[in-house]
Design an enzyme around this catalytic site. Structure first.
Site, PDB file in Angstrom:
ATOM      1  N   GLY A  21      25.281   7.944   0.770  1.00 35.47           N
ATOM      2  CA  GLY A  21      24.935   8.982   1.733  1.00 35.47           C
ATOM      3  C   GLY A  21      25.195   8.511   3.151  1.00 35.47           C
ATOM      4  O   GLY A  21      25.460   7.332   3.406  1.00 35.47           O
ATOM      5  N   ILE A  22      25.136   9.457   4.074  1.00 34.40           N
ATOM      6  CA  ILE A  22      25.353   9.160   5.492  1.00 34.40           C
ATOM      7  C   ILE A  22      24.180   9.724   6.280  1.00 34.40           C
ATOM      8  O   ILE A  22      23.830  10.902   6.135  1.00 34.40           O
ATOM      9  CB  ILE A  22      26.674   9.774   6.001  1.00 34.40           C
ATOM     10  CG1 ILE A  22      27.861   9.179   5.224  1.00 34.40           C
ATOM     11  CG2 ILE A  22      26.845   9.503   7.497  1.00 34.40           C
ATOM     12  CD1 ILE A  22      29.197   9.785   5.596  1.00 34.40           C
ATOM     13  N   GLY A  23      23.543   8.870   7.104  1.00 31.77           N
ATOM     14  CA  GLY A  23      22.401   9.301   7.897  1.00 31.77           C
ATOM     15  C   GLY A  23      22.693   9.260   9.379  1.00 31.77           C
ATOM     16  O   GLY A  23      23.845   9.097   9.802  1.00 31.77           O
ATOM     17  N   PHE A  25      21.921   7.000  11.592  1.00 31.89           N
ATOM     18  CA  PHE A  25      22.277   5.696  12.130  1.00 31.89           C
ATOM     19  C   PHE A  25      23.452   5.052  11.411  1.00 31.89           C
ATOM     20  O   PHE A  25      23.984   4.053  11.875  1.00 31.89           O
ATOM     21  CB  PHE A  25      21.075   4.744  12.048  1.00 31.89           C
ATOM     22  CG  PHE A  25      19.887   5.205  12.829  1.00 31.89           C
ATOM     23  CD1 PHE A  25      20.038   5.907  14.010  1.00 31.89           C
ATOM     24  CD2 PHE A  25      18.606   4.944  12.378  1.00 31.89           C
ATOM     25  CE1 PHE A  25      18.939   6.327  14.740  1.00 31.89           C
ATOM     26  CE2 PHE A  25      17.502   5.354  13.095  1.00 31.89           C
ATOM     27  CZ  PHE A  25      17.666   6.052  14.284  1.00 31.89           C
ATOM     28  N   GLY A  26      23.845   5.564  10.256  1.00 32.25           N
ATOM     29  CA  GLY A  26      24.928   4.932   9.512  1.00 32.25           C
ATOM     30  C   GLY A  26      24.931   5.341   8.052  1.00 32.25           C
ATOM     31  O   GLY A  26      24.396   6.381   7.688  1.00 32.25           O
ATOM     32  N   VAL A  28      24.606   4.621   3.679  1.00 26.79           N
ATOM     33  CA  VAL A  28      23.863   3.938   2.625  1.00 26.79           C
ATOM     34  C   VAL A  28      24.833   3.695   1.481  1.00 26.79           C
ATOM     35  O   VAL A  28      25.472   4.627   0.992  1.00 26.79           O
ATOM     36  CB  VAL A  28      22.664   4.766   2.132  1.00 26.79           C
ATOM     37  CG1 VAL A  28      21.933   4.011   1.024  1.00 26.79           C
ATOM     38  CG2 VAL A  28      21.719   5.087   3.274  1.00 26.79           C
ATOM     39  N   LYS A  43      21.273  -0.006   3.331  1.00 30.92           N
ATOM     40  CA  LYS A  43      21.308   0.938   4.449  1.00 30.92           C
ATOM     41  C   LYS A  43      21.919   0.216   5.639  1.00 30.92           C
ATOM     42  O   LYS A  43      21.424  -0.832   6.074  1.00 30.92           O
ATOM     43  CB  LYS A  43      19.894   1.422   4.772  1.00 30.92           C
ATOM     44  CG  LYS A  43      19.836   2.507   5.824  1.00 30.92           C
ATOM     45  CD  LYS A  43      18.427   3.072   5.933  1.00 30.92           C
ATOM     46  CE  LYS A  43      18.051   3.839   4.689  1.00 30.92           C
ATOM     47  NZ  LYS A  43      16.776   4.574   4.839  1.00 30.92           N
ATOM     48  N   ASP A 137       6.447  12.371   8.145  1.00 39.53           N
ATOM     49  CA  ASP A 137       7.572  13.231   7.764  1.00 39.53           C
ATOM     50  C   ASP A 137       7.701  13.285   6.241  1.00 39.53           C
ATOM     51  O   ASP A 137       8.801  13.253   5.703  1.00 39.53           O
ATOM     52  CB  ASP A 137       8.865  12.721   8.403  1.00 39.53           C
ATOM     53  CG  ASP A 137       9.992  13.757   8.340  1.00 39.53           C
ATOM     54  OD1 ASP A 137       9.677  14.962   8.235  1.00 39.53           O
ATOM     55  OD2 ASP A 137      11.166  13.373   8.378  1.00 39.53           O
TER      56      ASP A 137
END
Length: 505
Positions: A21-23, A25-26, A28, A43, A137
């Site tokens: 995946g892509i978040g 900050f960068g 995974v 991550k 969250d």
């Protein structure tokens, strides 16, 4: 940080696989730990992106906290590897996706299955609260499922890098799970926020829909702030009793984690290993698994150095291998920290002398744990722990803020409002007086009294910090100062001077 492979490659100890995946900050990525053969998720946090979002110090702090967590229903953090460009966070890999997708696929769940998920979630949330960390969250997207459909709370702490008062600006998720006090920007201490979110999650598990949902955001906020939702008729009487007690708009009247644990709906079929909170990390590390120790020693590591590293919670190749092997053994044999493990842990801890416990707690604070009393209170629930960070007062919030601003003025501290009761500040002993820049009424106005200096004025003698006012359950208000950047000793000097200036705390 230790963790680089023997060939100098920071990730030399891992075989890197595909991107999961892509978040923000960068990325995974999935990887294989070469020594043990076990899969992990890595991550990759890009330093440039973190710095541009002014999140660098908070990400580091939250990672340090998360590294100390050892709970069966919280994603385990095994290793953190620092490089000039990136921070690599090596975490437990789970392959069955998000609880969100599970609910979407299956719709509303039977009570037995929903209760099993909920018991695991509450256990993990309680553990974090006992260690003075709040998620803020919680939602099914942050709850992962392993191959045995056990819940793993993800990004606990990492998701909590958001500044208080900036929830809607910084959260990329939906506010459907957010408590009324969060979206209203009101004072809150923390634990009550997670209880509300758990209530929304329980509703989603049992009903297959959200209690608060509307395409129009203002309407959605109105429903959340008013606690406007309906309970389907198919819910059992006990479920119909528990959910409304969690979705109480007033956080001070909301049910606590301890009360949830004691609720009749929750206690049905509660597994033995979840019947009591797990030992604190300081106590957990005293119990070492002989079989796992031998496995790591057989890889070529020195036994005495390994045991010492484990007791001191050091991160190196040997300890990473130990915890990967141990977690896999617990998953495949006695289950997640099963009853057998707990019983052996209890018998081991019974032999620990009282003099040992404070030292262990101190050791952990030195490794980045948030300072809090009561590390050795093994049988106390979250509700029994008093959140005593910061300075407490029974004065009115506006009176407290007035005194805070007066103190900041006396100390020539520049400040900027970022929330109703939240400000970020900058202080340098060399700054000239800024009294003319402060508001005469010492209250939050439309403008902030911060001087925007260019980079040439920034130096190692400048401290940046945030001030946040919270409300506690016993009708007190709590003032917290948190360093963002700058010398630690200089910050402590400032705190000392700040304390002498306050008149109401």
């Amino acid at each position: 940080m230790e963790g680089a492979g023997r060939d100098g490659n920071p990730l030399g100890g891992y075989r890197i696989g595909k991107t999961l995946g892509i978040g923000s900050f960068g990325k995974v990525k999935i990887a294989e730990h070469i020594l043990t053969g076990h899969k992990v998720a890595i991550k990759i946090l890009n330093r440039r992106k973190i710095k541009s979002m002014e999140m660098e110090e908070k990400v580091k702090r939250e990672i340090k906290i998360l590294r100390l967590f050892m709970h069966p229903h919280i994603i385990r953090l095994y290793e953190v590897i620092d490089t000039p460009a990136d921070i690599y966070v090596v975490m437990e890999y789970v392959k069955s996706g998000e609880l969100f997708d599970y609910i979407v696929e299956k719709g509303r769940l039977q009570e037995e299955e929903a209760r099993r998920f909920f018991q695991q979630i509450i256990s993990g949330v309680e553990y974090c609260h006992r260690n003075m960390v709040v998620h803020r969250d919680l939602k099914p997207e942050n709850l992962l499922l392993d191959s045995k459909c056990n819940v793993k709370i993800a990004d606990f702490g990492l998701s909590n890098v958001m500044r208080d008062g900036h929830f809607l600006k910084t959260s990329c998720g939906s506010p459907n799970y957010a408590a009324p006090e969060v979206i209203s920007g009101k004072l809150y201490a923390g634990p009550e926020v997670d209880v509300w979110s758990c209530g929304v999650i329980l509703y989603a598990l049992l009903c297959g829909t959200l209690p608060f949902d509307d395409e129009n955001i203002p309407n959605l906020f109105k429903k959340i702030k008013g606690g406007i939702y309906t309970l389907p008729s198919h819910l059992s009487p006990l479920a119909r009793d528990l959910i409304p007690r969690m979705l109480v708009v007033d956080p001070m009247k909301r049910i606590t984690i301890r009360e949830i644990r004691e609720h009749q709906w929750f206690t049905v079929g509660l597994p033995r290993y979840l019947a009591v909170p797990p030992p604190d990390t300081a106590q957990q590390v005293k119990k070492l698994d002989d079989e796992t120790l031998n496995d790591v020693i057989n890889m070529g590591f020195d036994k005495n150095q390994l045991i010492e590293s484990l007791h001191k919670r050091l991160q190196n190749e040997a300890t990473v291998a130990y915890y990967l092997l141990l977690d896999n053994r617990l998953r495949t044999t006695s289950g997640y920290l099963g009853a057998e493990f707990h019983e052996s842990m209890e018998s081991s801890l019974a032999q620990v002398t009282p003099a040992e416990t404070p030292n262990s707690a101190t050791d952990h604070r030195q490794h980045g744990h948030m300072e809090s009393p009561g590390f050795g209170l093994r049988h106390h629930f979250a509700a029994d722990r008093k959140w005593a960070l910061g300075l407490q007062s029974r004065a009115h919030p506006r009176e407290i803020i007035t005194e805070v601003l007066k103190a900041l003025q006396e100390l020539n501290v520049c400040w900027k409002k970022i929330g109703h009761y939240n400000m970020k500040c900058r202080w340098s002993p060399s700054f000239p007086s800024h009294e003319s820049m402060m508001h005469n009424n010492h209250g939050f106005g439309a403008e902030s009294a911060i001087i925007e200096t260019d980079d040439s004025e920034k130096s190692t003698h400048t401290v940046k910090f945030e001030i946040q006012l919270y409300k506690t359950r016993d009708e007190k208000y709590l003032l917290d100062l948190q360093r963002v950047s700058g010398p630690q000793l200089l910050f402590l000097d400032l705190c000392s001077a700040f304390l002498t200036q306050l008149r109401v705390l």
